[in-house]
Scaffold this active site. Structure first.
Site, PDB file in Angstrom:
ATOM      1  N   ASP A  18      68.942  55.797  33.889  1.00  0.00           N
ATOM      2  CA  ASP A  18      69.763  55.101  34.974  1.00  0.00           C
ATOM      3  C   ASP A  18      68.614  54.868  36.074  1.00  0.00           C
ATOM      4  O   ASP A  18      68.536  53.580  36.701  1.00  0.00           O
ATOM      5  CB  ASP A  18      70.873  55.925  35.576  1.00  0.00           C
ATOM      6  CG  ASP A  18      71.749  55.021  36.423  1.00  0.00           C
ATOM      7  OD1 ASP A  18      71.579  53.880  36.573  1.00  0.00           O
ATOM      8  OD2 ASP A  18      72.777  55.601  36.703  1.00  0.00           O
TER       9      ASP A  18
ATOM     10  N   ASP B 225      66.284  50.907  37.020  1.00  0.00           N
ATOM     11  CA  ASP B 225      66.483  50.284  38.380  1.00  0.00           C
ATOM     12  C   ASP B 225      65.019  50.221  38.807  1.00  0.00           C
ATOM     13  O   ASP B 225      64.929  49.104  39.458  1.00  0.00           O
ATOM     14  CB  ASP B 225      67.323  51.050  39.307  1.00  0.00           C
ATOM     15  CG  ASP B 225      68.883  51.076  39.045  1.00  0.00           C
ATOM     16  OD1 ASP B 225      69.256  50.258  38.068  1.00  0.00           O
ATOM     17  OD2 ASP B 225      69.742  51.370  40.152  1.00  0.00           O
TER      18      ASP B 225
ATOM     19  N   LYS C  10      61.919  66.228  30.881  1.00  0.00           N
ATOM     20  CA  LYS C  10      61.348  67.049  31.871  1.00  0.00           C
ATOM     21  C   LYS C  10      61.383  68.441  31.267  1.00  0.00           C
ATOM     22  O   LYS C  10      61.711  69.494  31.499  1.00  0.00           O
ATOM     23  CB  LYS C  10      62.189  67.191  33.169  1.00  0.00           C
ATOM     24  CG  LYS C  10      61.778  67.928  34.312  1.00  0.00           C
ATOM     25  CD  LYS C  10      60.296  67.190  34.786  1.00  0.00           C
ATOM     26  CE  LYS C  10      59.996  68.092  36.024  1.00  0.00           C
ATOM     27  NZ  LYS C  10      58.593  67.470  36.474  1.00  0.00           N
TER      28      LYS C  10
ATOM     29  N   TYR D  72      76.409  63.178  33.192  1.00  0.00           N
ATOM     30  CA  TYR D  72      77.314  62.203  33.492  1.00  0.00           C
ATOM     31  C   TYR D  72      78.694  62.671  32.564  1.00  0.00           C
ATOM     32  O   TYR D  72      79.754  62.375  33.070  1.00  0.00           O
ATOM     33  CB  TYR D  72      77.149  60.612  33.156  1.00  0.00           C
ATOM     34  CG  TYR D  72      75.898  60.036  34.371  1.00  0.00           C
ATOM     35  CD1 TYR D  72      75.496  60.949  35.204  1.00  0.00           C
ATOM     36  CD2 TYR D  72      75.629  58.793  33.697  1.00  0.00           C
ATOM     37  CE1 TYR D  72      74.613  60.181  36.024  1.00  0.00           C
ATOM     38  CE2 TYR D  72      74.658  58.128  34.767  1.00  0.00           C
ATOM     39  CZ  TYR D  72      74.050  59.143  35.804  1.00  0.00           C
ATOM     40  OH  TYR D  72      73.088  58.485  36.450  1.00  0.00           O
TER      41      TYR D  72
ATOM     42  N   ASP E 273      58.833  62.428  36.165  1.00  0.00           N
ATOM     43  CA  ASP E 273      58.306  62.213  37.391  1.00  0.00           C
ATOM     44  C   ASP E 273      56.944  61.436  37.250  1.00  0.00           C
ATOM     45  O   ASP E 273      56.702  60.675  38.026  1.00  0.00           O
ATOM     46  CB  ASP E 273      58.037  63.305  38.306  1.00  0.00           C
ATOM     47  CG  ASP E 273      57.616  64.604  37.483  1.00  0.00           C
ATOM     48  OD1 ASP E 273      57.419  64.609  36.251  1.00  0.00           O
ATOM     49  OD2 ASP E 273      57.232  65.617  38.007  1.00  0.00           O
TER      50      ASP E 273
END
Length: 358
Positions: A247, A251, A191, A141, A223
């Site tokens: 982020d 959610d 990751k 970001y 993942d």
């Protein structure tokens, strides 16, 4: 206590949920004899319409001069075609950077009364209480270089994921400090099998963990973590991860506990804390009076806890929310089957009515 709070109602359902959070803060002030000064400013799409800027200078300055900032939501599809720096979300990123808020705390706790609101089986989600600690000022970001360019007659877009050791160290310490106040377990999500930034992330987190021998550390690839979050959500305590992973996972956690409308957040680490519900502007339901204000109200509780160190007052708000839910009050996102639901304003009133001393 005197509290100077800047309110940025924002876009979509932001103004609807924010006004209920403000009313709850006012009720707490009456109950505990605090003095509050609210200042309202524009940010997001509404600010673009009025000022041609998603975060006008006077709004940022007011935030920097306040004790805390309460944000409703930013985002408006009318500006989807605008340049990146003139979209509502650009104002939010500038605000986070301007405040120096590098640590985003997103709790996802299952309220027992809402065990039937989750898409998962009761035995899977029972006891879920996870705190996601998201690094907020780095990663894709904010990384440079970024943008679009022409390459041999075809457009290509570039985003850069980058992290430095100090950035990782400071967010890791926030996570371990918070874990000491909870169940003393940290899950670091990365990751590291394919990303250099994640390899560094893991190395630094392991180094910081050595300073906290009383806290258990585990590592998960993002993942695998996404799958575990729906398969065994109650196994998590504190989760720490980089900006984009946090982020997405937060959610997902909202769906696990029943609704994104329940999730609050605190962005801390700088001089002034920023507090906002996680759900976004939800323009499809704006103005209908059906938005869930509990995420905003619980964000107000986090404000009292982290910016003003008012633990008792924060707990009173959280208990009032839990009581209102246990009595069967539901907004439309939480209602199931033929269950009746209340309006945004009515849910706010129900919470206020259960604040002790009001």
């Amino acid at each position: 206590m005197k509290m100077k709070i800047v309110v940025l109602p924002g876009d979509g359902i932001g103004p609807e949920v924010t006004v209920e959070a403000v009313r709850v803060i006012e009720a707490i002030a009456r109950a505990f004899a605090h003095q509050i000064e609210f200042t309202f400013k524009d940010a997001g799409g509404c600010a673009i319409r009025k000022h041609n800027d998603p975060l006008p200078d006077d709004a940022l300055q007011a935030c920097l001069e306040s004790d805390a900032v309460l944000l409703g939501a930013v985002g408006d599809p009318a500006f989807d075609g605008y340049p990146t720096n003139l979209r509502p979300e650009a104002g939010l990123l500038r605000l986070r950077r301007g405040l120096g808020a590098f640590a985003n705390l997103r709790p996802a706790r299952l309220f027992p009364a809402l065990i039937d609101a989750s898409p998962l089986r009761a035995e899977v989600i029972e006891g879920t209480d996870v705190l996601i600690v998201r690094e907020l000022l780095g990663g894709l970001y904010f990384g440079e270089p970024r943008g679009e360019r022409d390459a041999d007659g075809a457009r290509e877009a570039i985003n850069t994921m980058r992290y430095s050791e100090p950035e990782i160290e400071r967010i890791a310490r926030v996570a371990f400090d918070l874990a000491r106040l909870r169940r003393r377990k940290v899950t670091s999500v990365d990751k590291a099998n394919v990303l250099e930034s994640s390899k560094l992330w893991r190395e630094v987190v392991i180094r910081v963990a050595a300073e906290y021998p009383d806290v258990k550390l585990e590592h998960q690839y993002v993942d695998s973590c996404a799958m575990a979050l729906v398969a065994r959500p109650a196994s998590f305590d504190v989760m720490v991860t980089e900006n984009m992973f946090g982020d997405i996972l937060s959610d997902e956690a909202g769906a696990v506990v029943g609704s994104l409308g329940l999730l609050a957040s605190a962005s801390i680490g700088g001089a002034v804390g920023l507090y906002e519900p996680v759900h976004g502007s939800a323009p499809d339901i704006a103005g209908k009076g059906i938005a869930n204000p509990l995420g905003a109200i619980l964000s107000a509780a986090m404000m009292l806890r982290y910016s003003f160190k008012l633990e008792t007052e924060a707990a009173v708000i959280e208990e009032a929310v839990e009581t209102a839910l246990s009595e069967g009050h539901r907004t439309s996102d939480l209602a199931r089957g033929a269950q009746q639901f209340v309006t945004t304003e009515e849910m706010g009133r129900r919470v206020i009515g259960r604040i002790k001393g009001v």
